[in-house]
Design a protein around this motif. Structure first.
Motif, mmCIF file in Angstrom:
data_model
loop_
_atom_site.group_PDB
_atom_site.id
_atom_site.type_symbol
_atom_site.label_atom_id
_atom_site.label_comp_id
_atom_site.label_asym_id
_atom_site.label_seq_id
_atom_site.Cartn_x
_atom_site.Cartn_y
_atom_site.Cartn_z
ATOM 1 N N ARG A 1 0.951 -1.423 0.338
ATOM 2 C CA ARG A 1 -0.165 0.185 -0.152
ATOM 3 C C ARG A 1 1.348 1.176 -0.363
ATOM 4 N N LYS A 2 0.234 2.450 -0.619
ATOM 5 C CA LYS A 2 1.289 3.609 -0.507
ATOM 6 C C LYS A 2 1.139 4.387 0.327
ATOM 7 N N ASP A 3 -0.428 4.172 1.225
ATOM 8 C CA ASP A 3 -0.195 5.020 2.113
ATOM 9 C C ASP A 3 0.619 4.714 3.537
ATOM 10 N N GLU B 1 -5.755 -3.710 -9.137
ATOM 11 C CA GLU B 1 -4.155 -3.332 -7.750
ATOM 12 C C GLU B 1 -3.091 -5.125 -8.502
ATOM 13 N N ASP C 1 -3.955 0.657 -10.313
ATOM 14 C CA ASP C 1 -4.526 1.658 -9.209
ATOM 15 C C ASP C 1 -2.957 2.154 -8.519
ATOM 16 N N ARG D 1 -2.402 5.059 -7.405
ATOM 17 C CA ARG D 1 -2.873 5.851 -6.591
ATOM 18 C C ARG D 1 -2.697 4.787 -5.403
ATOM 19 N N GLU D 2 -3.324 4.189 -5.525
ATOM 20 C CA GLU D 2 -2.809 3.446 -3.843
ATOM 21 C C GLU D 2 -1.883 2.127 -3.424
#
Length: 155
Positions: free
Chosen positions: A43-45, A73, A116, A118-119
């Motif tokens: 995960r990027k977060d 994903e 995806d 971004r995530e």
């Protein structure tokens, strides 16, 4: 007129209460490649590893959500759902919101391609014995252990 406005206000409060005070339904997938390795996404977060998955969109069923989230994903295609591993509903299992997660094991195939971006920072296949259990996000350690131990969990 005032009675009508109060009626609409009460209706609006009820709708917002339903939307924001009830858990959101999501899915997680244990994606298994033909060679037996298991796919995880980073995960990027928070930089931690996770099972692919996400929220069920309005009008979707669980198999459709599984198929969509896998493609978004990982780029991999769903071949076959193997089994229901569990349903996880603890209010603190996801730090972002109260969500109910339906976990399924699935046979997948194809070429890894993160759509995806971004995530998802990375997608990787792991031998079951080499899964990074100490670097997992949310409650994925429990979910993966339930899968590996052949359990079906409702928690």
């Amino acid at each position: 007129m005032l009675t009508r406005i109060k009626g609409w206000w009460q209706f609006g409060q009820t709708v917002l209460g339903i939307i924001f005070r009830h858990p959101v339904t999501g899915v997680s997938v244990v994606p298994i490649l033909p060679d037996g390795t298991i796919i995880l996404v980073r995960r990027k977060d928070n930089g931690k590893w996770a099972l692919p998955g996400g929220m069920v969109d309005w009008g979707e069923d669980i198999p459709t959500t599984v198929r969509r989230e896998l493609i978004e994903e990982t780029g991999l295609e769903l071949i076959r759902l193997r089994r229901l591993v569990g349903v996880y509903s603890a209010g603190d299992r996801d730090p972002r919101l109260h969500s109910i997660c339906v976990l399924v094991a699935a046979e997948v195939d194809g070429k890894i391609d993160i759509r995806d971006t971004r995530e998802i920072a990375e997608v990787r296949a792991f031998e079951p014995a080499a899964l990074p259990m100490d670097r997992l996000s949310h409650d994925y350690e429990r979910q993966i252990r339930d899968y590996l131990n052949g359990r079906t969990t409702i928690a």
